[in-house]
Design a protein around this motif. Structure first.
Motif: not given
Length: 355
Positions: A5-9, A47-53, A67-69
């Motif tokens: 789930d991607i919420v208001d990213v 890349r944000m999903l992967a944690g690279l950004e 998983v943001n952090d």
């Protein structure tokens, strides 16, 4: 496996926004493709999903867990990159097993994971070779194998086929789709190639300038594009778009800016008095002796069909005919336009008109 789930990213580089409030729900086991032109933000989102950004604001949830952090290694995802990223000094088997070795897996555990993955990907006879001894397609399968052995909740693909030749891209599309059908692992795939998106995805997310323009099944986007951007991006050759208005004295006639009359089917009430864009797929035209005249500019025979670029008044349109067209540039052909296949858009807002 897990839902995503991607919420208001949102993502800003300094004061410059590049992702502008994206919401996407990806079901467990779904194959979702992010598609759009270069610079639209699709790879940044992946890349944000992967944690690279870093995520400026909003939430990313994998399996209902924010998983943001979390660092990439703790997200239970596996990523396949555009450039394969194989270790040149390692064999195929060692490349595939590398992540398992980092986790301290035993030789038996590694064998239990690598052998079945190699068999699925047709790599069993190549396990002792080095990357320099492989073709581009084989290297990409090794990169996929390295992701499979991790048995992640989510696969992430970042334009994995862009370095391959046209014929190999077609075969690899089928391989990746078949792989997903066998593993049923949630997959998020980025590409700028709308043919890849149409042929592989369960659901397509069309992005443009950091926003989501439309989300839907491939044929839903093709048949009912939400706006001019989606209409022009999805489909090859692209949809023809001609500016004009509905004839107030005859609702079945669309009159272009230079006076050409084209047929329309059911006209929404909201079309009255507005400047419109008449959207016509290339295959919506068929050769007909008494049809609309077109002056041929270019003919591109492909064998099973003929693609023709022609002038309709002052506009240039693309046509796709199933039969062979035996005419020369400069000559005139006549076509019948299927009014039921026409799309109407508000020229000012770009939005599709609906009943």
């Amino acid at each position: 496996m897990a839902s995503v789930d991607i919420v208001d990213v949102r993502k800003n580089y300094g004061s410059h926004p590049v992702i502008k409030g994206v919401d996407i729900d990806i079901a467990d086991g779904e194959f979702v493709i992010l598609v759009g032109p270069s610079g639209c933000g699709k790879s940044t989102l992946l890349r944000m999903l992967a944690g690279l950004e870093h995520i400026t604001s909003g939430e990313v949830r994998i399996g209902n867990k924010v998983v943001n952090d979390l660092p990439p290694k703790d997200r239970d995802i596996a990523m396949v990159f555009q450039n394969y990223a194989l270790y040149p000094h390692m064999t195929v088997a060692d490349n595939m097993a590398f992540s398992l070795k980092l986790k301290g897996a035993s030789s038996a555990q590694i064998e239990e994971k690598v052998r079945p993955a190699a068999q699925i990907l047709g790599l069993s006879h190549l396990l002792d070779r080095f990357p320099r001894q492989l073709s581009g397609g084989q290297r990409q399968r090794v990169a996929m194998g390295r992701a499979i052995v991790r048995d992640p909740q989510v696969f992430l693909f970042d334009e994995p086929l862009s370095n391959l030749d046209a014929k190999l891209r077609v075969s690899m599309r089928a391989e990746i789709k078949n792989l997903h059908q066998r593993l049923t692992t949630t997959t998020v795939y980025v590409t700028h190639d709308q043919i890849e998106a149409m042929t592989m995805a369960d659901k397509i997310v069309v992005m443009h300038d950091g926003i989501v323009e439309q989300i839907g099944a491939p044929l839903e986007l093709y048949d009912r594009p939400a706006n001019l951007f989606v209409a022009g991006f999805i489909g090859s050759p692209a949809m023809n778009m001609i500016t004009g208005r509905i004839d107030p004295s005859d609702q079945s006639r669309f009159v272009t800016a230079d006076g050409v009359v084209l047929p329309v089917g059911r006209v929404p009430a909201s079309a009255a008095g507005k400047e419109l864009v008449y959207g016509m797929r290339p295959e919506a035209m068929t050769l007909a002796p008494e049809g609309v005249p077109l002056q041929v500019v270019v003919i591109e025979p492909t064998g099973y069909e003929s693609q023709v670029v022609a002038r309709l008044g002052q506009a240039e349109v693309s046509c796709v005919f199933r039969e062979r067209v035996m005419v020369a540039p400069g000559e005139t052909i006549h076509v019948r336009v299927d009014p039921a296949a026409i799309h109407l858009f508000d020229a000012a807002s770009g939005k599709r008109l609906v009943d």
